[in-house]
Design a protein around this motif. Structure first.
Motif, PDB file in Angstrom:
ATOM      1  N   ALA A  21       0.816  -1.231  -0.046  1.00  0.00           N
ATOM      2  CA  ALA A  21       0.120  -0.005  -0.140  1.00  0.00           C
ATOM      3  C   ALA A  21       0.797   1.323   0.040  1.00  0.00           C
ATOM      4  CB  ALA A  21      -0.840  -0.276   1.204  1.00  0.00           C
ATOM      5  N   GLU A  22       2.095   1.208   0.604  1.00  0.00           N
ATOM      6  CA  GLU A  22       2.958   2.488   1.004  1.00  0.00           C
ATOM      7  C   GLU A  22       3.403   2.430  -0.390  1.00  0.00           C
ATOM      8  OE1 GLU A  22       3.883   4.914   3.457  1.00  0.00           O
ATOM      9  OE2 GLU A  22       1.633   4.272   3.873  1.00  0.00           O
ATOM     10  N   ALA A  23       3.791   1.263  -1.046  1.00  0.00           N
ATOM     11  CA  ALA A  23       4.592   1.615  -2.486  1.00  0.00           C
ATOM     12  C   ALA A  23       3.704   1.922  -3.313  1.00  0.00           C
ATOM     13  CB  ALA A  23       5.033   0.179  -2.761  1.00  0.00           C
ATOM     14  N   LEU A  24       2.164   1.726  -3.412  1.00  0.00           N
ATOM     15  CA  LEU A  24       1.385   2.070  -4.589  1.00  0.00           C
ATOM     16  C   LEU A  24       1.173   3.640  -4.327  1.00  0.00           C
ATOM     17  CD1 LEU A  24      -0.523   1.743  -6.928  1.00  0.00           C
ATOM     18  CD2 LEU A  24      -2.084   1.002  -5.466  1.00  0.00           C
ATOM     19  N   GLY A  25       0.927   3.966  -3.022  1.00  0.00           N
ATOM     20  CA  GLY A  25       0.586   5.573  -2.819  1.00  0.00           C
ATOM     21  C   GLY A  25       1.775   6.279  -2.985  1.00  0.00           C
ATOM     22  N   THR A  26       2.971   5.853  -2.838  1.00  0.00           N
ATOM     23  CA  THR A  26       4.061   6.761  -3.049  1.00  0.00           C
ATOM     24  C   THR A  26       4.146   6.861  -4.529  1.00  0.00           C
ATOM     25  OG1 THR A  26       5.018   5.894  -0.781  1.00  0.00           O
ATOM     26  CG2 THR A  26       6.459   7.110  -2.695  1.00  0.00           C
ATOM     27  N   PHE A  27       4.225   5.772  -5.096  1.00  0.00           N
ATOM     28  CA  PHE A  27       4.161   5.565  -6.680  1.00  0.00           C
ATOM     29  C   PHE A  27       3.245   6.735  -7.422  1.00  0.00           C
ATOM     30  CE2 PHE A  27       2.771   4.039 -10.794  1.00  0.00           C
ATOM     31  CZ  PHE A  27       3.942   3.952 -11.419  1.00  0.00           C
ATOM     32  N   GLY A  60      -1.108  14.490  -6.455  1.00  0.00           N
ATOM     33  CA  GLY A  60      -0.414  13.329  -6.311  1.00  0.00           C
ATOM     34  C   GLY A  60      -0.356  12.819  -4.613  1.00  0.00           C
ATOM     35  N   VAL A  61      -0.305  13.718  -3.679  1.00  0.00           N
ATOM     36  CA  VAL A  61      -0.415  13.378  -2.370  1.00  0.00           C
ATOM     37  C   VAL A  61      -1.944  13.105  -2.025  1.00  0.00           C
ATOM     38  CG1 VAL A  61      -0.722  14.411  -0.006  1.00  0.00           C
ATOM     39  CG2 VAL A  61       1.351  14.847  -1.442  1.00  0.00           C
ATOM     40  N   THR A  62      -3.064  13.897  -2.784  1.00  0.00           N
ATOM     41  CA  THR A  62      -4.315  13.581  -2.544  1.00  0.00           C
ATOM     42  C   THR A  62      -4.612  11.909  -2.594  1.00  0.00           C
ATOM     43  OG1 THR A  62      -5.026  15.817  -2.623  1.00  0.00           O
ATOM     44  CG2 THR A  62      -6.823  14.135  -2.796  1.00  0.00           C
ATOM     45  N   LEU A  63      -4.373  11.674  -3.980  1.00  0.00           N
ATOM     46  CA  LEU A  63      -4.574  10.369  -4.542  1.00  0.00           C
ATOM     47  C   LEU A  63      -3.779   9.306  -3.891  1.00  0.00           C
ATOM     48  CD1 LEU A  63      -4.927  11.492  -8.505  1.00  0.00           C
ATOM     49  CD2 LEU A  63      -6.723  11.042  -6.686  1.00  0.00           C
ATOM     50  N   GLY A  64      -2.559   9.651  -3.572  1.00  0.00           N
ATOM     51  CA  GLY A  64      -1.557   8.723  -2.901  1.00  0.00           C
ATOM     52  C   GLY A  64      -2.322   8.329  -1.486  1.00  0.00           C
ATOM     53  N   VAL A  65      -2.895   9.333  -0.890  1.00  0.00           N
ATOM     54  CA  VAL A  65      -3.504   9.074   0.554  1.00  0.00           C
ATOM     55  C   VAL A  65      -4.707   8.361   0.301  1.00  0.00           C
ATOM     56  CG1 VAL A  65      -4.488  10.054   2.629  1.00  0.00           C
ATOM     57  CG2 VAL A  65      -2.239  10.909   1.507  1.00  0.00           C
ATOM     58  N   TYR A  66      -5.585   8.753  -0.347  1.00  0.00           N
ATOM     59  CA  TYR A  66      -6.765   7.724  -0.885  1.00  0.00           C
ATOM     60  C   TYR A  66      -6.718   6.304  -1.020  1.00  0.00           C
ATOM     61  CZ  TYR A  66     -10.375  11.718  -0.955  1.00  0.00           C
ATOM     62  OH  TYR A  66     -11.276  12.520  -0.572  1.00  0.00           O
ATOM     63  N   ALA A  67      -5.348   6.243  -1.849  1.00  0.00           N
ATOM     64  CA  ALA A  67      -5.055   4.717  -2.268  1.00  0.00           C
ATOM     65  C   ALA A  67      -4.507   3.922  -1.094  1.00  0.00           C
ATOM     66  CB  ALA A  67      -4.032   4.951  -3.639  1.00  0.00           C
ATOM     67  N   ALA A  68      -3.762   4.504  -0.288  1.00  0.00           N
ATOM     68  CA  ALA A  68      -3.201   3.653   0.785  1.00  0.00           C
ATOM     69  C   ALA A  68      -3.578   3.900   2.240  1.00  0.00           C
ATOM     70  CB  ALA A  68      -1.553   4.116   0.950  1.00  0.00           C
ATOM     71  N   GLY A  69      -4.770   4.942   2.274  1.00  0.00           N
ATOM     72  CA  GLY A  69      -4.850   5.176   3.675  1.00  0.00           C
ATOM     73  C   GLY A  69      -5.549   4.281   4.490  1.00  0.00           C
ATOM     74  N   GLY A  70      -6.557   3.475   3.522  1.00  0.00           N
ATOM     75  CA  GLY A  70      -7.108   2.321   4.412  1.00  0.00           C
ATOM     76  C   GLY A  70      -6.468   1.264   4.719  1.00  0.00           C
ATOM     77  N   SER A  72      -2.874   1.011   5.318  1.00  0.00           N
ATOM     78  CA  SER A  72      -1.363   1.424   6.185  1.00  0.00           C
ATOM     79  C   SER A  72      -1.331   2.743   6.817  1.00  0.00           C
ATOM     80  CB  SER A  72      -0.244   1.583   5.039  1.00  0.00           C
ATOM     81  OG  SER A  72      -0.193   2.630   4.176  1.00  0.00           O
ATOM     82  N   GLY A  73      -2.659   3.744   6.398  1.00  0.00           N
ATOM     83  CA  GLY A  73      -2.405   4.933   6.834  1.00  0.00           C
ATOM     84  C   GLY A  73      -1.865   6.045   6.129  1.00  0.00           C
ATOM     85  N   ALA A  74      -1.387   5.397   5.084  1.00  0.00           N
ATOM     86  CA  ALA A  74      -0.617   6.358   4.021  1.00  0.00           C
ATOM     87  C   ALA A  74       0.416   7.309   4.566  1.00  0.00           C
ATOM     88  CB  ALA A  74      -1.729   7.093   3.071  1.00  0.00           C
ATOM     89  N   HIS A  75       1.284   6.861   5.140  1.00  0.00           N
ATOM     90  CA  HIS A  75       2.573   7.778   5.542  1.00  0.00           C
ATOM     91  C   HIS A  75       3.224   8.253   4.343  1.00  0.00           C
ATOM     92  CE1 HIS A  75       3.434   5.582   9.632  1.00  0.00           C
ATOM     93  NE2 HIS A  75       2.242   5.915   9.464  1.00  0.00           N
ATOM     94  N   LEU A  76       3.627   7.595   3.129  1.00  0.00           N
ATOM     95  CA  LEU A  76       4.297   7.922   1.987  1.00  0.00           C
ATOM     96  C   LEU A  76       5.351   8.933   2.093  1.00  0.00           C
ATOM     97  CD1 LEU A  76       0.984   9.196   0.041  1.00  0.00           C
ATOM     98  CD2 LEU A  76       1.770   6.955   0.563  1.00  0.00           C
ATOM     99  N   ASN A  77       6.176   8.920   3.260  1.00  0.00           N
ATOM    100  CA  ASN A  77       7.064   9.887   3.918  1.00  0.00           C
ATOM    101  C   ASN A  77       7.914   8.992   5.164  1.00  0.00           C
ATOM    102  OD1 ASN A  77       8.751  11.859   5.122  1.00  0.00           O
ATOM    103  ND2 ASN A  77       7.223  13.361   4.255  1.00  0.00           N
TER     104      ASN A  77
END
Length: 281
Positions: A21-27, A60-70, A72-77
Motif C-alpha cells: 500500500a505504501e509502495a502504490l501510494g508513493t508511486f 499526487g498526495v491526495t490520490l496517494g493518501v486515498y489509495a493507501a490510507g485504508g 497503511s494510514g498512508a505515511h508516504l514519507n
C-alpha cells in the motif's frame, strides 16, 4: 504451536499488505509530481510553470493518501514513518516495511517518468545527462538548492517546511482536537503540500520527504547522471534526508507541547459537542 504459526502468518501478510500500500501510494504521488517537473523543464516553460508543479504534487498526495490510507494510514514519507516509530506507534518491523515500500514506489515512479519522457530528455540534453548547466535535467527527479542559498540556509528551509508539514498533518488527523472528517483528510493533505510548495519552495524545491528525494536520486545515478547527483552542491543529497526527519520530530514536539498534552483523555472537544448536539436534535 499451530495458533502461534497462524498468528505469525497473519502478521507477515498484514506487513506485506501495508508495504504494498505504501509502495502504490508513493508511486502515485511521485508519478504526478515528477512528471509535472519534467513537463516544465523539458517544455522550457511553455508546458507549465512552477504553480503547475505545486498543484501536481498536491494532487499526487491526495490520490496517494486515498489509495493507501485504508491499509497503511498512508505515511508516504520516511520522516513521518520514523517519527511514528520513535513515538512507539509502530514497530521496527513495520518501520522497515513502510520505508521499503515507499522507496520501491518512489524508485519505480522515477523509472516510469524517465521512460515516459525518454525521447524528450535526450532531445533536450543532446544525449548529455548533467546535474548542472544550461541543459541540466537531474532536478526533474530530485531536489537541488538554489545557487544563492547556503547549505545551512537550505537545511533550515527543509527543516522548517517539514515542521509545517507535520503540524498540518496532525491538525488534520487529531481526533482529540478538531480533526477533519475522514473523507476530506486526503484532499486536505494535498492542499497542505500545495501550500508548502507555494510558500517555501524557492530555496530547495521542498523535498520534505526522504522517500521523495533519495530513491529518484539513486535512480538517476544508475540511469546516466552518475555520482554527481550525490557530490553536487557540497554533497547536498543528505540534507533532504536528515532535515525532514529532524523537522518531523520537532514538529510533533511542538504540537504535543501546545495542543496534545492539554487534551485530556476524557476531555470533550467542541467538535464532539457539536456532533452530540446534532445527534440529539
Amino acid at each position: 504451536m499451530l495458533e502461534k504459526t497462524k498468528k505469525l502468518l497473519r502478521i507477515r501478510n498484514s506487513t506485506i499488505r501495508e508495504m504494498l500500500a505504501e509502495a502504490l501510494g508513493t508511486f502515485i504521488l511521485m508519478v504526478f509530481g515528477l512528471s509535472s517537473v519534467a513537463q516544465v523543464v523539458l517544455g522550457k516553460g511553455n508546458s507549465g510553470h512552477y504553480l503547475s508543479i505545486n498543484m501536481a504534487f498536491g494532487i499526487g498526495v491526495t490520490l496517494g493518501v486515498y489509495a493507501a490510507g485504508g491499509v497503511s494510514g498512508a505515511h508516504l514519507n520516511a520522516a513521518i514513518t520514523i517519527t511514528q516509530c520513535v513515538l512507539g506507534k509502530i514497530s521496527v518491523t513495520t518501520l522497515a516495511a513502510y520505508i521499503i515500500g515507499q522507496f520501491l514506489g518512489s524508485f519505480m515512479a522515477a523509472a516510469t517518468v524517465f521512460a515516459l519522457y525518454y525521447d524528450a530528455i535526450y532531445h533536450y540534453t543532446n544525449g548529455s545527462l548533467t546535474v548542472s548547466g544550461p541543459t541540466a535535467t537531474a532536478m526533474i527527479f530530485s531536489t537541488y538548492p538554489a545557487p544563492n542559498v547556503s547549505l545551512q540556509g537550505a537545511f533550515f528551509t527543509e527543516f522548517t517546511a517539514t515542521v509545517m508539514l507535520i503540524l498540518g498533518v496532525m491538525v488534520i488527523h487529531d481526533e482529540r482536537n478538531n480533526a477533519a472528517i475522514k473523507g476530506a483528510q486526503p484532499m486536505l493533505s494535498g492542499v497542505l503540500v500545495l501550500g508548502i510548495g507555494l510558500g517555501m519552495g524557492l530555496n530547495t524545491g521542498y523535498a520534505i520527504n526522504p522517500s521523495r528525494d533519495l530513491p529518484p536520486r539513486i535512480f538517476t545515478a544508475m540511469a546516466g547522471w552518475g555520482t554527481a547527483v550525490f557530490t553536487a552542491e557540497h554533497s547536498w543529497w543528505w540534507v533532504p534526508v536528515a532535515a525532514p526527519i529532524l523537522g518531523s520530530l520537532f514538529g510533533v514536539f511542538i504540537y504535543k507541547l501546545c495542543i496534545d498534552i492539554h487534551n485530556q483523555p476524557g476531555h470533550e472537544t467542541e467538535h464532539e459537542k457539536e456532533q452530540t448536539g446534532t445527534e440529539t436534535s
